[in-house]
Enzyme design. Structure first.
Site, short mmCIF file in Angstrom:
data_model
loop_
_atom_site.label_atom_id
_atom_site.label_comp_id
_atom_site.label_asym_id
_atom_site.label_seq_id
_atom_site.Cartn_x
_atom_site.Cartn_y
_atom_site.Cartn_z
N SER A 136 20.96 -58.41 -52.67
CA SER A 136 19.54 -56.84 -52.44
C SER A 136 18.59 -57.20 -51.78
CB SER A 136 19.36 -56.62 -53.43
OG SER A 136 18.55 -55.63 -53.75
N TYR A 160 19.12 -51.39 -47.93
CA TYR A 160 18.60 -49.15 -48.23
C TYR A 160 17.24 -49.46 -47.19
CZ TYR A 160 18.53 -49.89 -53.12
OH TYR A 160 18.76 -50.49 -54.88
N THR A 186 23.20 -48.57 -48.84
CA THR A 186 23.25 -47.85 -49.77
C THR A 186 22.72 -46.53 -49.78
OG1 THR A 186 23.13 -49.72 -51.12
CG2 THR A 186 22.44 -47.41 -52.21
N LYS A 276 27.71 -47.57 -49.68
CA LYS A 276 27.77 -47.65 -51.34
C LYS A 276 26.88 -46.89 -52.35
CE LYS A 276 26.62 -51.58 -54.88
NZ LYS A 276 25.63 -50.56 -55.83
N HIS A 300 25.25 -46.24 -58.99
CA HIS A 300 23.77 -47.05 -59.60
C HIS A 300 24.31 -47.29 -60.78
CE1 HIS A 300 21.06 -48.76 -56.36
NE2 HIS A 300 20.78 -49.03 -56.94
N GLY A 354 27.47 -56.47 -61.96
CA GLY A 354 26.28 -56.66 -61.87
C GLY A 354 25.81 -57.17 -63.19
#
Length: 410
Positions: A136, A160, A186, A276, A300, A354
């Site tokens: 991430s 991001y 994302t 995503k 998410h 996750g």
């Protein structure tokens, strides 16, 4: 009339085998865990409430997460019969490469706060299992360190796009230089969702100490020992580290991102790109028309918009419409290998875990992640054999019926 006799000592020992005791407490706990829910229970006992709730929780009333998990429970399998399943192939092909299992590790932020081994444990376990690992933007291990932990496996990077665009562009360049093969752009986080557990716990980086925090920490000294005796917790990709989770996200994310940003990132990125956070068929079609390599159906993990669409319910329609044009990956709510098999049957090329991985991490570090993967892999294999298919390509929509509780009103 039952004939009775005095037991012979030799026969008693033949019938009763004593199990060798496991002296390693961690190994003993993990061996006793038979499901992801078992790992979750261990994780909850061993992790301070703020860190556990950050992992376990979702946005607002947590309806999106609950519905996503319920959707997987509300299925009916339809097994075939008299097929030879003595040999099974669980390999999946996705985004230009293969995985030995039809699932990989999803991107998670703040990971070293759950357990100090963090992304290194996840990447190492993924590499050992032959599945992809996703780092991430809000990870607590650098791109380069993840590559070192998983030098020969598939590494993916979740991006991001931030207010300071050059920060995001540099992350893309670093991931490419470290030979990450796929980028997850994302799109579901223009602002942070309202994660009420975090607000109530005062969850922040660094952790805020209060009387409640101290009391909660007393029975968990090992977590604090790890936290205080390992390198300072920082984002590997961001310079700002102070504040609540919501404040950090809101300071980094940019609500103005649009398709022009996607075009810029595509020009920068040499590998496969997947979008995503797709939650409608219309957006899936638009992205497919733009020629992206994949889409990740995801809300998410229920952590952004509560009452968002259930990705598993969206899957069959999206697979019918665009499954021939893009690779469809699915996440949110997966807690069992049967969930993974059902997703592949209904048209997903691949799935991501996750929380399931993080429960294992909190329960036992790297060994706990290995155990989480092992549990899910065993469940995938058993479910496929009971459906009497020999490979993931044989899984079809006819193997699964979705039983729906929430029907739209006319």
């Amino acid at each position: 009339m039952v004939q009775r006799q005095f037991p012979k000592p030799a026969e008693i020992f033949e019938l009763m085998q004593f199990k060798k005791p496991e002296l390693d407490g961690r190994r003993r706990r993990l061996d006793a865990a038979l499901t992801i829910e078992d790992l979750r229970a261990i994780a909850k006992r061993r992790t301070p409430a703020a860190a556990f709730d950050y992992t376990d929780g979702a946005a607002e009333g947590e309806l999106s997460l609950a519905r996503a998990r319920q959707a997987f429970k509300d299925i009916e399998f339809h097994p075939a019969v008299l097929n030879d399943v003595s040999r099974l192939d669980t390999t999946a092909s996705v985004l230009g490469g293969t995985s030995t299992l039809p699932f990989g590790i999803a991107p998670t932020g703040f990971t070293r706060l759950m357990q100090t081994e963090g992304e290194i444990a996840g990447a190492g376990a993924a590499g050992a299992a032959g599945i992809p690992f996703t780092l991430s933007t809000l990870g607590t291990t650098s791109i380069e360190a993840v590559k070192a932990a998983n030098p020969h496996g598939r590494n993916w990077f979740q991006l991001y796009v931030m207010r300071e665009r050059e920060i995001s562009y540099e992350l893309v360049r670093r991931a490419a230089a470290s030979e990450f093969d796929t980028l997850f752009f994302t799109v579901d986080t223009p602002v942070a969702g309202a994660r009420l557990r975090d607000a109530r716990n005062g969850f922040s980086i660094p952790p805020q100490l209060s009387l409640g925090t101290v009391v909660n920490a007393i029975p968990r000294p090992w977590w604090w020992f790890d936290f205080l005796t390992t390198p300072k917790l920082e984002f590997a990709s961001l310079s700002a580290t102070g504040g609540t989770v919501g404040e950090l996200l809101d300071s980094a994310m940019d609500p103005s991102i649009d398709f022009d940003d996607l075009a810029v990132i595509r020009d920068l990125w040499p590998g496969k790109i997947a979008i995503k956070g797709v939650q409608t068929l219309a957006d899936a079609k638009k992205l497919a028309d733009l020629g992206v390599d994949g889409i990740v159906l995801s809300n998410h993990g229920g952590r952004q918009l509560d009452r968002a669409p259930i990705p598993f319910h969206l899957l069959p329609e999206v697979a019918r419409e665009v499954g021939g044009d893009v690779d469809i990956v699915l996440d949110t709510g997966i807690m069992n290998g049967a969930d993974i098999v059902a997703s592949i049957a209904l048209g997903a090329k691949f799935t991501l875990i996750g929380r399931a991985y993080l429960y294992g991490l909190m329960a036992g570090g790297r060994e706990g992640v290995d155990r989480a993967i092992e549990i899910l892999a065993d469940q995938v294999v058993r479910t496929m054999k009971l459906l009497q298919v020999t490979c993931t390509d044989e899984l079809e929509p006819s193997h699964v019926t979705q039983l729906q509780r929430l029907l739209p009103r006319g």
